[in-house]
Design an enzyme around this catalytic site. Structure first.
Site, PDB file in Angstrom:
ATOM      1  N   HIS A 139     -38.021  47.782  62.265  1.00 26.42           N
ATOM      2  CA  HIS A 139     -38.121  46.799  61.177  1.00 26.42           C
ATOM      3  C   HIS A 139     -37.832  45.361  61.617  1.00 26.42           C
ATOM      4  CE1 HIS A 139     -38.833  50.080  58.572  1.00 26.42           C
ATOM      5  NE2 HIS A 139     -37.593  50.419  58.283  1.00 26.42           N
ATOM      6  N   HIS A 213     -39.757  47.335  51.525  1.00 27.18           N
ATOM      7  CA  HIS A 213     -38.883  48.488  51.733  1.00 27.18           C
ATOM      8  C   HIS A 213     -38.077  48.833  50.475  1.00 27.18           C
ATOM      9  CE1 HIS A 213     -36.519  51.347  53.997  1.00 27.18           C
ATOM     10  NE2 HIS A 213     -37.170  51.054  55.102  1.00 27.18           N
ATOM     11  N   GLU A 350     -43.610  52.968  51.969  1.00 24.01           N
ATOM     12  CA  GLU A 350     -43.829  51.707  52.689  1.00 24.01           C
ATOM     13  C   GLU A 350     -45.257  51.669  53.213  1.00 24.01           C
ATOM     14  OE1 GLU A 350     -40.488  51.730  55.682  1.00 24.01           O
ATOM     15  OE2 GLU A 350     -39.979  53.405  54.392  1.00 24.01           O
TER      16      GLU A 350
HETATM   17  C1  BGC Z   1     -37.464  54.492  58.301  1.00 20.27           C
HETATM   18  C2  BGC Z   1     -36.221  55.330  58.353  1.00 20.27           C
HETATM   19  C3  BGC Z   1     -35.023  54.412  58.313  1.00 20.27           C
HETATM   20  C4  BGC Z   1     -35.117  53.594  57.062  1.00 20.27           C
HETATM   21  C5  BGC Z   1     -33.987  52.626  56.916  1.00 20.27           C
HETATM   22  C6  BGC Z   1     -37.454  53.711  57.048  1.00 20.27           C
HETATM   23  O1  BGC Z   1     -38.567  52.903  56.989  1.00 20.27           O
HETATM   24  O2  BGC Z   1     -38.626  55.268  58.403  1.00 20.27           O
HETATM   25  O3  BGC Z   1     -36.189  56.118  59.502  1.00 20.27           O
HETATM   26  O4  BGC Z   1     -33.834  55.121  58.343  1.00 20.27           O
HETATM   27  O5  BGC Z   1     -36.311  52.887  57.037  1.00 20.27           O
HETATM   28  O6  BGC Z   1     -33.801  51.927  58.061  1.00 20.27           O
END
Ligand code: BGC
Length: 385
Positions: A139, A213, A350
């Site tokens: 991310h 998110h 997402e």
């Molecule tokens: C990911 C997860 C992660 C979460 C929070 C999601 O987009 O796929 O693996 O734990 O985000 O970071």
């Protein structure tokens, strides 16, 4: 109906057409939505003021968004009895988000999801990224777009109430090449949609994958988890992962697996099945290949909470959608109104490019070059039945 009635109808139609015409000629359009309002939300540790904007429509839908990380801090949608409920996880104060949030409601970038080994090679040059997830980049890195204070401009017209967020990400930020100019626009429309559009340009070749998110629980604060929500995913295929949630490169059929959501199925039905992929994710944490043509807006997912009757449809132009069932929530985070967010308290859908695309030539490209414009659109559409 006699001729008289017909004539009266014609007259009435002409009259309303004239009224509409006159209304159209007014310099100010008549807003059906309530214009957005804003207030202070605190300061970052660097002393930068952060604000909170509320976008509303005429049907009781309301999104509250901060320019810190572009976070949707609350999303209020009526249930089938018309009762409003906040259907996203988050915190009451900016401190909550600063202290450490699992990306609650945020804009994630530059690269949403994971890049293996936190490095990639582009046109012969290798780039080292900030590693923040077991040696991988997740991310956007240590200070991704979820932690940036964006410039914000609220706006409203006859059918929508919006917030335009803008920032320039410096060349080399978190290891990514290129000075990236990014605009993310949120809109609450009179069709009960939260619409998100993304636009970006760069001055050097780079990779880009932007997403939102939000953690949704359509029951509002009433339900401890999302296992009873019924989910439909418009996907025949998904991208299996290894133990660190990096795609293996395979694009596998969902047929005969717990990943087949082509007909609406309660999330809890198969989440604990004896399946290696589910063990790796501790539940669902996988990218699905959205049916249809990337670049065109089409249905990716539909979720329904049978208790409240709320439904959410997700439409996107993106090639993929990550379904994450909130498996890493463990009850240690105390959120809005003192709520404890336990295991699978919320779900994320997402919309995105596939994870780790820079290492998989067969995945749709995430390359953005100077002179190109990145555009993407996702709609979360709500109803209650
Ligand atoms: C990911 C997860 C992660 C979460 C929070 C999601 O987009 O796929 O693996 O734990 O985000 O970071």
């Amino acid at each position: 109906m006699g001729d008289g009635g017909f004539q009266m109808n014609v007259q009435a139609t002409l009259l309303s057409a004239a009224i509409l015409l006159l209304a159209g000629c007014r310099s100010e359009p008549q807003p059906m939505t309530t214009p957005s309002s804003d207030r202070a939300f605190g300061k970052t540790p660097e002393g930068v003021e952060v604000r909170l904007y509320t976008l509303r429509n005429a049907h009781g839908m309301r999104a509250t968004i901060t320019n810190f990380g572009g976070i949707v801090t609350s999303l209020v949608v009526p249930d089938r009895a018309g009762r409003p409920g906040d259907i996203v996880l988050g915190f009451d104060s900016l401190e909550g988000y600063l202290r450490g949030s699992p990306y609650f409601g945020a804009i994630v970038g530059r690269y949403a999801n994971r890049i293996a080994g936190a490095r990639f090679t582009l046109e012969g040059t290798s780039h080292r990224l900030a590693a923040n997830d077991h040696g991988n980049a997740l991310h956007g890195g240590v200070r991704g777009f979820d932690k940036v204070v964006w410039d914000a401009i609220p706006f409203a017209d006859s059918t929508r109430s919006g917030l335009r967020l803008h920032q320039v990400s410096a060349d080399g930020e978190e290891g990514y090449p290129g000075r990236l100019d990014v605009t993310v626009t949120y809109e609450v429309t009179d069709a009960n949609e939260l619409r998100i559009t993304y636009h970006a340009t760069t001055d050097k070749a780079t990779v880009l994958n932007l997403s939102h998110h939000g953690y949704f629980n359509l029951a509002g604060r009433a339900a401890p988890d999302i296992l009873g929500h019924e989910l439909l995913l418009a996907a025949d295929r998904y991208t299996p992962v290894d133990a660190s949630l990096i795609p293996t490169g395979e694009i596998a059929s969902v047929d005969g697996t717990p990943f087949d959501f082509r007909t609406a199925t309660p999330i809890g039905d198969r989440i604990d099945a004896d399946d290696r992929q589910l063990r790796y994710g501790k539940g669902y944490d996988h990218n699905f290949v959205v049916l249809g043509t990337p670049g065109t807006l089409r249905l990716a997912a539909r979720v329904r909470d049978p208790e409240s009757g709320r439904t959410m449809e997700v439409l996107t132009t993106e090639p993929g959608i990550q379904f994450y069932s909130g498996n890493f929530l463990d009850g240690t985070l105390v959120g809005k109104g003192g709520a404890t967010y336990g295991h699978r308290a919320g779900l994320c859908l997402e919309t995105q490019h596939f994870p780790d695309s820079p290492h998989h030539a067969a995945f749709p490209t995430t390359l953005l070059r100077p002179g190109q414009a990145f555009r993407s659109e996702t709609i979360y559409r709500f109803a209650a039945q």
